[in-house]
Design a protein around this motif. Structure first.
Motif, PDB file in Angstrom:
ATOM      1  N   ALA A  38     -45.698 -90.584  10.912  1.00  0.00           N
ATOM      2  CA  ALA A  38     -45.705 -91.324   9.789  1.00  0.00           C
ATOM      3  C   ALA A  38     -44.795 -92.299   9.739  1.00  0.00           C
ATOM      4  O   ALA A  38     -44.922 -93.154   8.669  1.00  0.00           O
ATOM      5  N   ASP A  39     -43.621 -92.302  10.328  1.00  0.00           N
ATOM      6  CA  ASP A  39     -42.719 -93.470  10.410  1.00  0.00           C
ATOM      7  C   ASP A  39     -43.099 -94.480  11.436  1.00  0.00           C
ATOM      8  O   ASP A  39     -43.407 -94.217  12.624  1.00  0.00           O
ATOM      9  N   PRO A  40     -43.626 -95.756  10.875  1.00  0.00           N
ATOM     10  CA  PRO A  40     -44.152 -96.759  11.858  1.00  0.00           C
ATOM     11  C   PRO A  40     -43.126 -97.207  12.804  1.00  0.00           C
ATOM     12  O   PRO A  40     -43.460 -97.826  14.023  1.00  0.00           O
ATOM     13  N   ASP A  41     -41.638 -96.941  12.655  1.00  0.00           N
ATOM     14  CA  ASP A  41     -41.030 -97.343  13.610  1.00  0.00           C
ATOM     15  C   ASP A  41     -40.585 -96.183  14.677  1.00  0.00           C
ATOM     16  O   ASP A  41     -39.707 -96.492  15.609  1.00  0.00           O
ATOM     17  N   ALA A  42     -41.116 -95.078  14.387  1.00  0.00           N
ATOM     18  CA  ALA A  42     -40.806 -94.083  15.589  1.00  0.00           C
ATOM     19  C   ALA A  42     -41.807 -94.073  16.471  1.00  0.00           C
ATOM     20  O   ALA A  42     -42.682 -94.399  16.514  1.00  0.00           O
ATOM     21  N   MET A  43     -41.392 -93.024  17.466  1.00  0.00           N
ATOM     22  CA  MET A  43     -42.372 -93.049  18.731  1.00  0.00           C
ATOM     23  C   MET A  43     -43.404 -92.170  18.117  1.00  0.00           C
ATOM     24  O   MET A  43     -43.407 -91.427  17.336  1.00  0.00           O
ATOM     25  N   PRO A  44     -44.739 -92.306  18.813  1.00  0.00           N
ATOM     26  CA  PRO A  44     -45.905 -91.959  18.409  1.00  0.00           C
ATOM     27  C   PRO A  44     -45.957 -90.315  18.688  1.00  0.00           C
ATOM     28  O   PRO A  44     -46.708 -89.611  19.539  1.00  0.00           O
ATOM     29  N   GLU A  45     -45.294 -89.514  17.789  1.00  0.00           N
ATOM     30  CA  GLU A  45     -45.320 -87.945  18.122  1.00  0.00           C
ATOM     31  C   GLU A  45     -45.494 -87.576  16.882  1.00  0.00           C
ATOM     32  O   GLU A  45     -44.923 -88.061  15.719  1.00  0.00           O
ATOM     33  N   ILE A  46     -46.324 -86.469  16.444  1.00  0.00           N
ATOM     34  CA  ILE A  46     -46.637 -85.761  15.407  1.00  0.00           C
ATOM     35  C   ILE A  46     -46.039 -84.696  15.231  1.00  0.00           C
ATOM     36  O   ILE A  46     -46.002 -83.519  16.156  1.00  0.00           O
ATOM     37  N   LEU A  47     -45.073 -84.130  14.266  1.00  0.00           N
ATOM     38  CA  LEU A  47     -44.454 -82.902  13.904  1.00  0.00           C
ATOM     39  C   LEU A  47     -45.318 -82.254  12.907  1.00  0.00           C
ATOM     40  O   LEU A  47     -45.407 -82.829  11.957  1.00  0.00           O
ATOM     41  N   TRP A  48     -45.297 -80.834  13.154  1.00  0.00           N
ATOM     42  CA  TRP A  48     -45.986 -80.128  12.276  1.00  0.00           C
ATOM     43  C   TRP A  48     -45.594 -78.772  12.630  1.00  0.00           C
ATOM     44  O   TRP A  48     -45.239 -78.232  13.822  1.00  0.00           O
ATOM     45  N   ALA A  49     -46.137 -77.875  11.521  1.00  0.00           N
ATOM     46  CA  ALA A  49     -46.260 -76.285  11.957  1.00  0.00           C
ATOM     47  C   ALA A  49     -47.334 -75.611  11.711  1.00  0.00           C
ATOM     48  O   ALA A  49     -48.024 -75.900  10.504  1.00  0.00           O
ATOM     49  N   GLU A  50     -47.515 -74.560  12.310  1.00  0.00           N
ATOM     50  CA  GLU A  50     -48.961 -73.758  12.143  1.00  0.00           C
ATOM     51  C   GLU A  50     -48.344 -72.289  11.651  1.00  0.00           C
ATOM     52  O   GLU A  50     -47.575 -71.934  12.431  1.00  0.00           O
ATOM     53  N   VAL A  51     -48.748 -72.043  10.504  1.00  0.00           N
ATOM     54  CA  VAL A  51     -48.371 -70.711  10.076  1.00  0.00           C
ATOM     55  C   VAL A  51     -49.730 -69.764  10.015  1.00  0.00           C
ATOM     56  O   VAL A  51     -50.738 -70.089   9.330  1.00  0.00           O
ATOM     57  N   HIS A  52     -49.609 -68.749  10.696  1.00  0.00           N
ATOM     58  CA  HIS A  52     -50.677 -67.611  10.853  1.00  0.00           C
ATOM     59  C   HIS A  52     -50.113 -66.468  10.417  1.00  0.00           C
ATOM     60  O   HIS A  52     -49.021 -66.206  10.044  1.00  0.00           O
ATOM     61  N   GLN A  53     -51.036 -65.558  10.255  1.00  0.00           N
ATOM     62  CA  GLN A  53     -50.920 -63.902   9.885  1.00  0.00           C
ATOM     63  C   GLN A  53     -49.414 -63.380  10.499  1.00  0.00           C
ATOM     64  O   GLN A  53     -48.703 -62.815  10.092  1.00  0.00           O
ATOM     65  N   SER A  54     -49.749 -63.592  11.816  1.00  0.00           N
ATOM     66  CA  SER A  54     -48.435 -62.932  12.663  1.00  0.00           C
ATOM     67  C   SER A  54     -47.355 -63.797  13.048  1.00  0.00           C
ATOM     68  O   SER A  54     -46.323 -63.338  13.518  1.00  0.00           O
ATOM     69  N   GLY A  55     -47.215 -64.922  12.606  1.00  0.00           N
ATOM     70  CA  GLY A  55     -46.127 -65.924  13.044  1.00  0.00           C
ATOM     71  C   GLY A  55     -46.245 -67.398  12.791  1.00  0.00           C
ATOM     72  O   GLY A  55     -47.213 -67.629  11.779  1.00  0.00           O
ATOM     73  N   VAL A  56     -45.315 -68.140  13.289  1.00  0.00           N
ATOM     74  CA  VAL A  56     -45.277 -69.644  12.927  1.00  0.00           C
ATOM     75  C   VAL A  56     -45.126 -70.140  14.609  1.00  0.00           C
ATOM     76  O   VAL A  56     -44.329 -69.835  15.291  1.00  0.00           O
ATOM     77  N   THR A  57     -45.898 -71.567  14.538  1.00  0.00           N
ATOM     78  CA  THR A  57     -45.742 -72.062  15.934  1.00  0.00           C
ATOM     79  C   THR A  57     -45.068 -73.588  15.297  1.00  0.00           C
ATOM     80  O   THR A  57     -45.858 -74.045  14.572  1.00  0.00           O
ATOM     81  N   LEU A  58     -44.085 -73.955  16.056  1.00  0.00           N
ATOM     82  CA  LEU A  58     -43.680 -75.476  15.665  1.00  0.00           C
ATOM     83  C   LEU A  58     -44.295 -76.306  16.817  1.00  0.00           C
ATOM     84  O   LEU A  58     -44.008 -76.113  17.959  1.00  0.00           O
ATOM     85  N   HIS A  59     -44.926 -77.413  16.176  1.00  0.00           N
ATOM     86  CA  HIS A  59     -45.406 -78.290  17.266  1.00  0.00           C
ATOM     87  C   HIS A  59     -44.721 -79.962  17.054  1.00  0.00           C
ATOM     88  O   HIS A  59     -44.603 -80.101  16.237  1.00  0.00           O
ATOM     89  N   ALA A  60     -44.853 -80.405  18.398  1.00  0.00           N
ATOM     90  CA  ALA A  60     -44.599 -81.893  18.473  1.00  0.00           C
ATOM     91  C   ALA A  60     -45.704 -82.479  19.404  1.00  0.00           C
ATOM     92  O   ALA A  60     -45.863 -82.248  20.291  1.00  0.00           O
ATOM     93  N   THR A  61     -46.801 -82.912  18.557  1.00  0.00           N
ATOM     94  CA  THR A  61     -48.124 -83.613  19.061  1.00  0.00           C
ATOM     95  C   THR A  61     -48.225 -84.945  19.334  1.00  0.00           C
ATOM     96  O   THR A  61     -47.742 -85.759  18.632  1.00  0.00           O
ATOM     97  N   PRO A  62     -48.498 -85.295  20.671  1.00  0.00           N
ATOM     98  CA  PRO A  62     -48.622 -86.830  20.831  1.00  0.00           C
ATOM     99  C   PRO A  62     -49.868 -87.461  19.784  1.00  0.00           C
ATOM    100  O   PRO A  62     -50.788 -86.676  19.604  1.00  0.00           O
TER     101      PRO A  62
END
Length: 687
Positions: free
Chosen positions: A381-405
């Motif tokens: 979302a930052d045009p000056d940052a490297m092209p990586e998407i940070l997000w988190a997936e919340v599901h019934q049993s837990g959480v996964t933290l992602h850094a996606t190209p």
């Protein structure tokens, strides 16, 4: 007839030694015709085989779309086998992987009298790990008694199996929870230090793959191998002269998963379990292992609670507003007992490996937090940052933290340029309205040759595309009810034998409820099968066996399901499969394209929907004798300007709006008498 791309394959393709050999195999009097009763030349199959041969000889990149019934499997296998070089074939699913290795390759090798060696290789989770199996049987703690019984059955299977592959274990479900205790992960594998290395099923499978002429893998394993090479780790897969990707439409999404970084509460809980087991068995006096493991588990519970009660996906901007969640992530990293494990590392291989795992988990959690807070890579979302998407997936049993190209195109472009070899990408769904731009841009294949062949099946005569009137706006509160109202007369008239493909799990639940009520009210002998009731494989097997089945499912049933004949003669799709606009990855890519002056809807969202729609529609006609109705309960297909692109991406169905016509089509007496036979699976040209 080939279309699209720089040039159609013609006589020049058959001019080389390989081209001539391939042309001879597919000739009307060739070896396939002589060895296979009922064989008939299909020009599309022959042209595709010649195009593949040319790509192998150059070597070059080829993107080839071949409609259902073209015979694309043999079209790429024949030139690959005849080329004389080492070949790696990657598939989108383990089902196709097994089919290629156990049916198609042996059959073709016999026909061609070819002595090439072949090997099948899957990810490590598919092979029994003798060491972890025995360790868990001896010292493991189990929440359910049945897990112990299943592990004992796995132990007996491993004692007599040559491959140790879970899909071959008789009577043990591939998704049984106990498999997690009988297999290894990259994190806990002891590698060369393992005392069971000599009998390791995975090690033997990898050795066989390194020595074979033809290796069959899947996209997950291939992408994992590329990711490891990028990290400087020795490769899992052999270097080959030719790479073939079947079901290539799945590659961009799978590659996105593997070229990113992630860390999950599941990994933390697995670590806590191994910490307790190995600490108590190998260094009981070194620490209070129960307390250390309990602290890690408690940090996971706090992290899950801080993520909120509703499953979903959170983007970077939302994550930055959640201070309790970020604090919980930091605390989870702090609870990993790195110093204790480093002090006990000399006591056993397992404790040394746990120290390394603790260090890696800490680094991943800290790195993700640092990136989120803007001190590292940042997010797309930052045009000056490297092209990586940070997000988190919340599901019934837990959480996964992602850094996606943001894109995997450059990664694939770099690997292609690194060596001179052929890259063949094929699927029934790669083009959108005849153009390949969406796929080639996603994969860095702008310079590739692109060709496509229509299905030889007569869709205009055998299939009706029915768009019911009155379903209204898919965003309306009563849309689910309207879909059920449009679907029920067709389901009832066809006595089931239908798939209802939904674009969300919520819609699956609503349609199961609404149509279940109608089935009971009509006292109809229709068996309702709903995603989640059983495994995907079990539901498909039940669908094939039931006299009047109706299966309601979402994404996993839109592709990779092959039911021939009357048994599946009605496919209903609730609405056009546009991805949810709140998906963090999609939103970041949309924003990036807008910054570059592009049109995200036309260049990202519409092509993705077209390819998904084509996959869902492809469930209907699976042989030259199939006949049926495809109902799409979304009038935007015909009323919106972009609907033309979607229709053009589908096979040339006859289009109708009248319910009576659709019911009459299903009731056609001719069709009732024409049930598909086993021969329909490989019509005419084979493969």
């Amino acid at each position: 007839m080939a279309s699209g791309g720089r040039a159609a394959p013609g006589e020049r393709d058959a001019g080389s030694a390989l081209g001539e050999a391939v042309a001879a195999v597919f000739a009307a009097t060739g070896i396939l015709a002589r060895s296979q009763p009922g064989y008939a030349v299909r020009e599309g199959q022959r042209e595709m085989a010649l195009a593949v041969a040319e790509a192998i000889e150059r070597p070059d990149a080829l993107v080839a779309e071949a409609g259902t019934g073209t015979g694309k499997t043999f079209a790429y296998l024949v030139p690959a086998l005849l080329s004389g070089g080492r070949v790696l074939i990657s598939t989108g699913t383990k089902t196709l992987q097994d089919q290629l290795f156990r049916r198609d390759l042996p059959r073709l090798r016999e026909v061609l009298a070819h002595g090439l060696t072949t090997a099948l290789l899957k990810g490590r989770a598919n092979y029994v790990c003798r060491y972890h199996l025995q360790r868990n049987l001896q010292t493991g703690r189990f929440e359910r008694r049945e897990d112990i019984a299943v592990l004992r059955r796995i132990e007996r299977f491993a004692a007599v199996s040559a491959s140790g592959e879970r899909s071959e274990a008789p009577g043990i479900a591939e998704d049984a929870p106990a498999w997690a205790r009988a297999t290894s992960t990259r994190e806990n594998c002891l590698g060369q230090d393992c005392p069971e290395l000599a009998g390791c099923f995975l090690f033997k499978a990898r050795q066989a793959a390194q020595q074979a002429d033809v290796v069959v893998v899947n996209h997950h394993l291939f992408c994992a191998d590329l990711a490891l090479r990028d990290e400087g780790i020795s490769e899992l897969l052999p270097t080959t002269r030719t790479l073939v990707f079947d079901e290539a439409h799945q590659l961009p999404e799978i590659a996105t998963q593997f070229f990113g970084r992630s860390v999950s509460t599941r990994q933390l809980l697995d670590f806590a379990r191994d910490l307790l087991r190995n600490g108590l068995s190998d260094a009981r006096d070194a620490a209070d292992w129960s307390a250390l493991a309990a602290a890690v588990e408690q940090s996971v519970r706090v992290l899950r609670a801080a993520a909120g009660g509703r499953p979903g996906r959170l983007d970077a901007s939302e994550l930055r507003t959640r201070e309790p969640l970020r604090a919980a992530i930091g605390e989870a990293a702090a609870q990993l007992p790195l110093a204790v494990l480093e002090g006990a590392a000399e006591r056993s291989r397992e404790l040394a490996r746990l120290a390394q795992r603790a260090r890696e988990l800490r680094e991943r959690l800290a790195g993700w937090l640092s990136a989120l807070e803007g001190r590292d890579e940042g997010d797309a979302a930052d045009p000056d940052a490297m092209p990586e998407i940070l997000w988190a997936e919340v599901h019934q049993s837990g959480v996964t933290l992602h850094a996606t190209p943001l894109s995997v195109a450059e990664t694939f472009r770099r690997h292609r340029q690194g060596s001179a070899r052929a890259w063949i990408f094929t699927s029934a769904t790669l083009a959108v309205a005849g153009r390949f731009d969406h796929f080639t841009a996603a994969m860095g294949l702008e310079d590739a040759r692109t060709l496509r062949w229509e299905s030889p099946f007569d869709f205009a005569r055998h299939a009706l595309l029915y768009v019911p009137r009155g379903c209204g706006d898919p965003a309306a509160a009563d849309f689910a009810r309207r879909v059920a109202e449009a679907a029920w007369p067709l389901v009832e008239a066809n006595h089931g034998r239908a798939f209802l493909l939904c674009t969300s799990l919520r819609m699956v639940e609503r349609q199961a409820e609404l149509l279940g009520q109608r089935i009971r009210a009509a006292d109809a002998s229709i068996e309702l099968l709903v995603q989640g009731q059983a495994s995907r494989l079990a539901l498909i097997e039940r669908f094939r066996a039931s006299p009047n089945p109706l299966l309601i499912g979402s994404a996993s049933f839109w592709e990779g399901v092959d039911v021939v004949g009357r048994q599946l003669s009605l496919v209903i799709i609730d609405k056009l499969p546009f991805a949810a606009p709140d998906d963090p990855i999609l939103r970041a890519r949309i924003e990036a394209m807008r910054r570059d002056g592009g049109d995200p809807f036309r260049q990202i969202q519409l092509p993705a929907a077209a390819m998904a729609l084509k996959q869902g529609a492809g469930r209907l006609i699976r042989s030259e004798n199939d006949r049926g109705v495809l109902a799409i309960c979304d009038e935007r297909l015909l009323t919106k300007s972009y609907g033309r692109s979607l229709v053009q991406s589908l096979p040339p169905f006859r289009i109708g709006r009248d319910e009576g016509e659709a019911i009459a089509w299903l009731a056609d007496a001719d069709f009732s008498a024409r049930s598909a036979t086993s021969a329909d699976r490989l019509p005419a040209g084979l493969g």
